[in-house]
Design a protein around this motif. Structure first.
Motif, PDB file in Angstrom:
ATOM      1  N   ILE A 274      68.418  74.328  21.030  1.00  0.00           N
ATOM      2  CA  ILE A 274      67.783  73.029  20.800  1.00  0.00           C
ATOM      3  C   ILE A 274      66.580  72.938  21.738  1.00  0.00           C
ATOM      4  CG2 ILE A 274      68.055  70.523  20.865  1.00  0.00           C
ATOM      5  CD1 ILE A 274      69.865  71.869  18.820  1.00  0.00           C
ATOM      6  N   PHE A 275      65.422  72.551  21.197  1.00  0.00           N
ATOM      7  CA  PHE A 275      64.204  72.424  22.001  1.00  0.00           C
ATOM      8  C   PHE A 275      63.741  70.969  22.024  1.00  0.00           C
ATOM      9  CE2 PHE A 275      64.278  76.759  20.334  1.00  0.00           C
ATOM     10  CZ  PHE A 275      64.050  77.499  21.486  1.00  0.00           C
ATOM     11  N   ASP A 276      62.985  70.603  23.079  1.00  0.00           N
ATOM     12  CA  ASP A 276      62.480  69.237  23.187  1.00  0.00           C
ATOM     13  C   ASP A 276      61.000  69.152  22.803  1.00  0.00           C
ATOM     14  OD1 ASP A 276      61.012  70.212  25.339  1.00  0.00           O
ATOM     15  OD2 ASP A 276      62.280  69.275  26.863  1.00  0.00           O
ATOM     16  N   SER A 277      60.403  68.000  23.040  1.00  0.00           N
ATOM     17  CA  SER A 277      59.009  67.765  22.642  1.00  0.00           C
ATOM     18  C   SER A 277      58.024  68.652  23.385  1.00  0.00           C
ATOM     19  CB  SER A 277      58.644  66.296  22.861  1.00  0.00           C
ATOM     20  OG  SER A 277      58.802  65.943  24.232  1.00  0.00           O
ATOM     21  N   GLN A 278      58.432  69.160  24.551  1.00  0.00           N
ATOM     22  CA  GLN A 278      57.579  70.054  25.329  1.00  0.00           C
ATOM     23  C   GLN A 278      57.847  71.516  24.997  1.00  0.00           C
ATOM     24  OE1 GLN A 278      55.222  68.579  27.321  1.00  0.00           O
ATOM     25  NE2 GLN A 278      56.057  66.719  26.392  1.00  0.00           N
ATOM     26  N   ARG A 279      58.624  71.743  23.949  1.00  0.00           N
ATOM     27  CA  ARG A 279      59.005  73.088  23.504  1.00  0.00           C
ATOM     28  C   ARG A 279      59.844  73.811  24.552  1.00  0.00           C
ATOM     29  NH1 ARG A 279      56.048  74.056  18.925  1.00  0.00           N
ATOM     30  NH2 ARG A 279      56.556  76.274  18.903  1.00  0.00           N
ATOM     31  N   GLN A 280      60.556  73.018  25.371  1.00  0.00           N
ATOM     32  CA  GLN A 280      61.434  73.573  26.388  1.00  0.00           C
ATOM     33  C   GLN A 280      62.865  73.651  25.843  1.00  0.00           C
ATOM     34  OE1 GLN A 280      60.274  74.611  29.567  1.00  0.00           O
ATOM     35  NE2 GLN A 280      58.325  74.266  28.530  1.00  0.00           N
ATOM     36  N   LEU A 281      63.586  74.689  26.237  1.00  0.00           N
ATOM     37  CA  LEU A 281      64.978  74.843  25.844  1.00  0.00           C
ATOM     38  C   LEU A 281      65.803  73.748  26.506  1.00  0.00           C
ATOM     39  CD1 LEU A 281      67.145  76.517  24.411  1.00  0.00           C
ATOM     40  CD2 LEU A 281      67.231  78.005  26.416  1.00  0.00           C
ATOM     41  N   LEU A 282      66.438  72.922  25.691  1.00  0.00           N
ATOM     42  CA  LEU A 282      67.130  71.737  26.197  1.00  0.00           C
ATOM     43  C   LEU A 282      68.649  71.873  26.155  1.00  0.00           C
ATOM     44  CD1 LEU A 282      66.914  68.778  27.154  1.00  0.00           C
ATOM     45  CD2 LEU A 282      66.827  68.117  24.735  1.00  0.00           C
ATOM     46  N   ALA A 283      69.162  72.409  25.062  1.00  0.00           N
ATOM     47  CA  ALA A 283      70.605  72.500  24.871  1.00  0.00           C
ATOM     48  C   ALA A 283      70.894  73.590  23.844  1.00  0.00           C
ATOM     49  CB  ALA A 283      71.164  71.155  24.405  1.00  0.00           C
ATOM     50  N   ALA A 284      72.157  73.757  23.528  1.00  0.00           N
ATOM     51  CA  ALA A 284      72.558  74.709  22.484  1.00  0.00           C
ATOM     52  C   ALA A 284      73.745  74.128  21.743  1.00  0.00           C
ATOM     53  CB  ALA A 284      72.922  76.062  23.099  1.00  0.00           C
ATOM     54  N   ILE A 285      73.860  74.473  20.455  1.00  0.00           N
ATOM     55  CA  ILE A 285      75.006  74.031  19.667  1.00  0.00           C
ATOM     56  C   ILE A 285      75.699  75.258  19.090  1.00  0.00           C
ATOM     57  CG2 ILE A 285      73.976  71.819  19.104  1.00  0.00           C
ATOM     58  CD1 ILE A 285      73.339  72.929  16.305  1.00  0.00           C
ATOM     59  N   SER A 286      76.981  75.101  18.773  1.00  0.00           N
ATOM     60  CA  SER A 286      77.722  76.255  18.256  1.00  0.00           C
ATOM     61  C   SER A 286      78.785  75.842  17.256  1.00  0.00           C
ATOM     62  CB  SER A 286      78.382  77.031  19.401  1.00  0.00           C
ATOM     63  OG  SER A 286      79.442  76.278  19.962  1.00  0.00           O
ATOM     64  N   VAL A 287      79.207  76.817  16.486  1.00  0.00           N
ATOM     65  CA  VAL A 287      80.364  76.689  15.596  1.00  0.00           C
ATOM     66  C   VAL A 287      81.346  77.764  16.024  1.00  0.00           C
ATOM     67  CG1 VAL A 287      81.223  76.847  13.232  1.00  0.00           C
ATOM     68  CG2 VAL A 287      78.956  75.862  13.671  1.00  0.00           C
ATOM     69  N   ALA A 288      82.608  77.402  16.224  1.00  0.00           N
ATOM     70  CA  ALA A 288      83.608  78.357  16.700  1.00  0.00           C
ATOM     71  C   ALA A 288      84.892  78.237  15.899  1.00  0.00           C
ATOM     72  CB  ALA A 288      83.897  78.129  18.183  1.00  0.00           C
ATOM     73  N   GLY A 289      85.521  79.391  15.672  1.00  0.00           N
ATOM     74  CA  GLY A 289      86.780  79.397  14.933  1.00  0.00           C
ATOM     75  C   GLY A 289      87.420  80.774  14.991  1.00  0.00           C
ATOM     76  N   PRO A 290      88.541  80.959  14.294  1.00  0.00           N
ATOM     77  CA  PRO A 290      89.196  82.269  14.263  1.00  0.00           C
ATOM     78  C   PRO A 290      88.255  83.310  13.665  1.00  0.00           C
ATOM     79  CG  PRO A 290      90.608  80.565  13.343  1.00  0.00           C
ATOM     80  CD  PRO A 290      89.264  79.953  13.497  1.00  0.00           C
ATOM     81  N   LYS A 291      88.273  84.522  14.205  1.00  0.00           N
ATOM     82  CA  LYS A 291      87.303  85.530  13.810  1.00  0.00           C
ATOM     83  C   LYS A 291      87.334  85.836  12.314  1.00  0.00           C
ATOM     84  CE  LYS A 291      85.592  90.151  14.902  1.00  0.00           C
ATOM     85  NZ  LYS A 291      85.665  91.295  15.828  1.00  0.00           N
ATOM     86  N   ASP A 292      88.517  86.038  11.739  1.00  0.00           N
ATOM     87  CA  ASP A 292      88.575  86.403  10.324  1.00  0.00           C
ATOM     88  C   ASP A 292      87.988  85.321   9.437  1.00  0.00           C
ATOM     89  OD1 ASP A 292      90.628  84.670  10.917  1.00  0.00           O
ATOM     90  OD2 ASP A 292      92.101  85.644   9.607  1.00  0.00           O
ATOM     91  N   ARG A 293      88.244  84.068   9.775  1.00  0.00           N
ATOM     92  CA  ARG A 293      87.736  82.944   8.985  1.00  0.00           C
ATOM     93  C   ARG A 293      86.221  82.801   9.162  1.00  0.00           C
ATOM     94  NH1 ARG A 293      91.538  78.192  10.121  1.00  0.00           N
ATOM     95  NH2 ARG A 293      89.960  77.400  11.558  1.00  0.00           N
ATOM     96  N   MET A 294      85.748  82.981  10.392  1.00  0.00           N
ATOM     97  CA  MET A 294      84.321  82.856  10.680  1.00  0.00           C
ATOM     98  C   MET A 294      83.521  83.960   9.993  1.00  0.00           C
ATOM     99  SD  MET A 294      83.517  80.184  12.601  1.00  0.00           S
ATOM    100  CE  MET A 294      82.000  80.673  13.458  1.00  0.00           C
ATOM    101  N   ILE A 295      84.053  85.180   9.974  1.00  0.00           N
ATOM    102  CA  ILE A 295      83.345  86.296   9.348  1.00  0.00           C
ATOM    103  C   ILE A 295      83.183  86.062   7.852  1.00  0.00           C
ATOM    104  CG2 ILE A 295      83.493  88.747   8.765  1.00  0.00           C
ATOM    105  CD1 ILE A 295      82.654  88.254  11.637  1.00  0.00           C
ATOM    106  N   LYS A 296      84.201  85.513   7.212  1.00  0.00           N
ATOM    107  CA  LYS A 296      84.154  85.278   5.767  1.00  0.00           C
ATOM    108  C   LYS A 296      83.048  84.297   5.389  1.00  0.00           C
ATOM    109  CE  LYS A 296      89.041  86.234   4.832  1.00  0.00           C
ATOM    110  NZ  LYS A 296      90.362  85.642   4.425  1.00  0.00           N
ATOM    111  N   GLN A 297      82.769  83.340   6.251  1.00  0.00           N
ATOM    112  CA  GLN A 297      81.752  82.334   5.932  1.00  0.00           C
ATOM    113  C   GLN A 297      80.548  82.424   6.878  1.00  0.00           C
ATOM    114  OE1 GLN A 297      84.087  78.692   6.394  1.00  0.00           O
ATOM    115  NE2 GLN A 297      83.524  78.538   8.553  1.00  0.00           N
TER     116      GLN A 297
END
Length: 248
Positions: free
Chosen positions: A203-226
């Motif tokens: 996630i970047f802000d108005s100054q194009r600086q790195l502000l945060a990060a977001i993620s999706v997490a789950g069981p590996k087999d389920r995550m790989i399928k989608q």
């Protein structure tokens, strides 16, 4: 100029935040290298004011008075307000747990979590800290922060083995980070918790600086399928939140 007693009190709160099973006076004094008398007096004050609590085993924990303070701190972070509806929509789209995190010194601190109906058990919770080098969110920061800042951070930390998949070779890690920067998202393949697969984006802000990060997490087999659809939704959400923070 810092006030020694105030600094020590804050150190105690920070320590208790990392040891959620509680610590004795001796444990706290030893870990912070404080005299037992000073530790006792500081804990007594914090306890009287509700900032720490004590159980029947004489162990200390963070107190209930910190809860509204933490909530107010989160609400004062504009990114938390901007991101919440987008994170909720992302969670509904991918049907997995969604996180948002920021940097706190050399560690990752979670500031939001959206649980799906089929969310898995994980040690990550808002307010908790994790290493930066072996989490999807942390590797996003390392991938997209300025090169000099990244090198300085990697020089300060130790790449410790947490799971069988944790990368502890710096050259291998840096090669991976270059790839993540090119593709626009990072991956944690059971590197911090066994069975957990994570995809993360910046996630970047108005100054194009790195502000945060977001993620999706789950069981590996389920995550790989989608994986492909999750990446699409993840990157789109990161872009929308960045736009909400003024990034063009």
């Amino acid at each position: 100029m810092s006030v020694k007693s105030a600094k020590r009190a804050l150190d105690i709160l920070d320590l208790l935040a990392r040891y959620t099973d509680g610590l004795s006076i001796k444990n706290i004094g030893d870990k912070l290298e404080l005299p037992q008398s000073s530790t006792f007096n500081l804990l007594k004050t914090l306890h009287n004011e509700g900032y720490v609590r004590q159980d029947g085993m004489k162990l200390y924990y963070l107190g209930e008075k910190l809860i509204p303070l933490g909530t107010s701190a989160l609400e004062s972070l504009n990114i938390h307000t901007v991101a919440k509806p987008y994170l909720t929509n992302l969670m509904k789209a991918v049907k997995e747990t969604v996180f948002m995190a920021m940097l706190s010194k050399d560690e990752l601190v979670y500031i939001a979590k959206m649980d799906a109906d089929r969310s898995i058990r994980t040690t990550a919770q808002p307010g908790y800290k994790k290493p930066i080098y072996c989490t999807g969110l942390g590797k996003t920061f390392l991938s997209f922060m300025p090169e000099r800042e990244k090198n300085e951070l990697l020089n300060r930390i130790t790449l410790k083995k947490i799971t069988a998949n944790t990368i502890t070779d710096r050259t291998q890690l840096e090669d991976q980070l270059q790839l993540f920067q090119k593709q626009g998202y990072s991956v944690d393949d059971e590197e911090n918790e066994d069975g957990l697969y994570c995809l993360a984006a910046p996630i970047f802000d108005s100054q194009r600086q790195l502000l945060a990060a977001i993620s999706v997490a789950g069981p590996k087999d389920r995550m790989i399928k989608q994986k492909e659809s999750t990446i699409t939704n993840l990157k789109k959400t990161a872009q929308l939140i960045s736009n909400g923070m003024g990034y063009v």
